[in-house]
Scaffold this motif. Sequence first.
Motif, PDB file in Angstrom:
ATOM      1  N   CYS A 319      48.505  47.637 -15.874  1.00 35.98           N
ATOM      2  CA  CYS A 319      48.276  46.407 -16.377  1.00 35.98           C
ATOM      3  C   CYS A 319      46.834  45.954 -15.920  1.00 35.98           C
ATOM      4  N   GLU A 324      50.341  40.702 -15.289  1.00 36.82           N
ATOM      5  CA  GLU A 324      51.353  40.729 -14.497  1.00 36.82           C
ATOM      6  C   GLU A 324      52.264  41.854 -15.161  1.00 36.82           C
ATOM      7  N   GLU A 325      52.904  42.537 -14.559  1.00 39.84           N
ATOM      8  CA  GLU A 325      53.853  43.516 -15.412  1.00 39.84           C
ATOM      9  C   GLU A 325      54.905  43.238 -15.367  1.00 39.84           C
ATOM     10  N   THR A 326      55.798  43.143 -16.738  1.00 38.27           N
ATOM     11  CA  THR A 326      57.100  42.977 -16.891  1.00 38.27           C
ATOM     12  C   THR A 326      57.650  43.865 -17.555  1.00 38.27           C
ATOM     13  N   CYS A 330      52.475  43.530 -20.619  1.00 36.36           N
ATOM     14  CA  CYS A 330      51.639  43.066 -19.356  1.00 36.36           C
ATOM     15  C   CYS A 330      51.342  41.589 -19.694  1.00 36.36           C
ATOM     16  N   THR A 333      48.396  36.066 -16.424  1.00 39.31           N
ATOM     17  CA  THR A 333      48.662  35.188 -15.319  1.00 39.31           C
ATOM     18  C   THR A 333      47.971  34.146 -14.884  1.00 39.31           C
ATOM     19  N   PRO A 342      45.293  38.019  -8.981  1.00 40.27           N
ATOM     20  CA  PRO A 342      46.145  39.042  -9.521  1.00 40.27           C
ATOM     21  C   PRO A 342      46.804  39.904  -8.510  1.00 40.27           C
ATOM     22  N   ARG A 343      48.218  40.513  -8.976  1.00 40.58           N
ATOM     23  CA  ARG A 343      48.981  41.416  -8.029  1.00 40.58           C
ATOM     24  C   ARG A 343      48.095  42.517  -7.802  1.00 40.58           C
TER      25      ARG A 343
END
Length: 357
Positions: A319, A324-326, A330, A333, A342-343
């Motif tokens: 991503c 964010e990844e789901t 992506c 956020t 960001p993560r």
Amino acid sequence: MRPPPRSAIGLLLLLLLLLPPPAPVAAGKPTTCQKCQTLVDKFNQGMANTAKKNFGGGNTAWEEKTLSKYEFSEIRFLEIMESLCDSNDFECNQMVEQQEEQLEVWWLKKEHPDLFSWFCVHTLKVCCPPGTYGPDCRACQGGSKRPCSGNGHCSGDGSRQGDGSCQCHAGYKGQLCVDCMDGYFSSLRNETHSICTACDESCKTCSGPTNRHCDECEMGWVLVKDACVDVDECAAETPPCSDTQYCENVNGSYTCEECDSTCVGCTGEGPANCKECISGYTKESGQCADIDECSLAEKACRRKNENCYNTPGSFVCVCPDGFEETEEACVQTVEGGECIPPRPPSFVYFHNATSSH
Ligand SMILES: *[C@@H]1O[C@H](CO)[C@@H](O)[C@H](O)[C@H]1NC(C)=O
Ligand SMILES: *[C@@H]1O[C@H](CO)[C@@H](O)[C@H](O)[C@H]1NC(C)=O
Ligand SMILES: *[C@@H]1O[C@H](CO)[C@@H](O)[C@H](O)[C@H]1NC(C)=O
């Protein structure tokens, strides 16, 4: 106290293994004959070093006269004796002290026979003339002129030791070293000389120099039309190498070499000789090359907004920053000006400037 690190102990053990074992006491220690020879060599060196002393290089009668007076003078003798040993060489100095009288006898002789022969062979009786051996200086096997027919070493040659037997050089055998060993043929033989020459590499035994002169073929070679020729082990019905190797035939033998890392089985060196390619690779103009999964028509990374990066043999889906990844996509956020950090990316990807874009 801290024990020394493991690696240091390992290194020490390795060094101990590599060091040559302590030599047996007798080996390397010069024999009495060798010591005598050394002394004579040094004496002769002293003679040479003092030869031109008191001589200006001219040729006057006066110089001739002083030179001949000096030639076998006490002064010159003492000069030479002093130069025989280093001052700290105890053994040498002791020997010189013991032999000084004998050497002086030789010095005062009217004629001066060869010093080695007179001193080491006949006076001290610690050496023998070349080609002879043992307490009584008997002739070596094959005679003192050409011991062992010139094809070997006579035990004790030139010393008062040994038994006069022959240790033959490579290719020769027999008491007198005139016979040829297996793998050699006689290329010259007359009353006094014998010469053995190596066979062709294809022969175990032979009567001449080429592969047509073999009496018996060496291992890895077979007789084809009266000549020994190499066996192609690689052409055997069941090849001698494993599935991940290729076979290379060499004279008298063969070798097994590893296939290229992109191959599943191969017939030779490199990615151009693969039978098949490992997964993630495909044949491109004959070579196994990396598949760029990211540029395939069918998308490799299926989720929405997802970035695809090609890697050797594979690819990664990541991503982008701010997403964010789901399970399905992506997802952005950043909402309403509020910035959520960001993560960290779900894959660590090593960007390679030459292979991306
Ligand atoms: C034997 O062969 C050697 C080497 O070629 C040669 O020097 C020698 O003269 C030969 N001797 C006789 C007796 O023919
Ligand atoms: C292999 O053997 C043949 C025949 O004996 C010889 O001509 C050739 O030079 C050999 N090749 C190598 C690499 O030793
Ligand atoms: C980048 O890719 C090229 C081509 O595949 C390769 O030769 C090179 O070693 C790679 N560099 C790094 C730092 O991985």
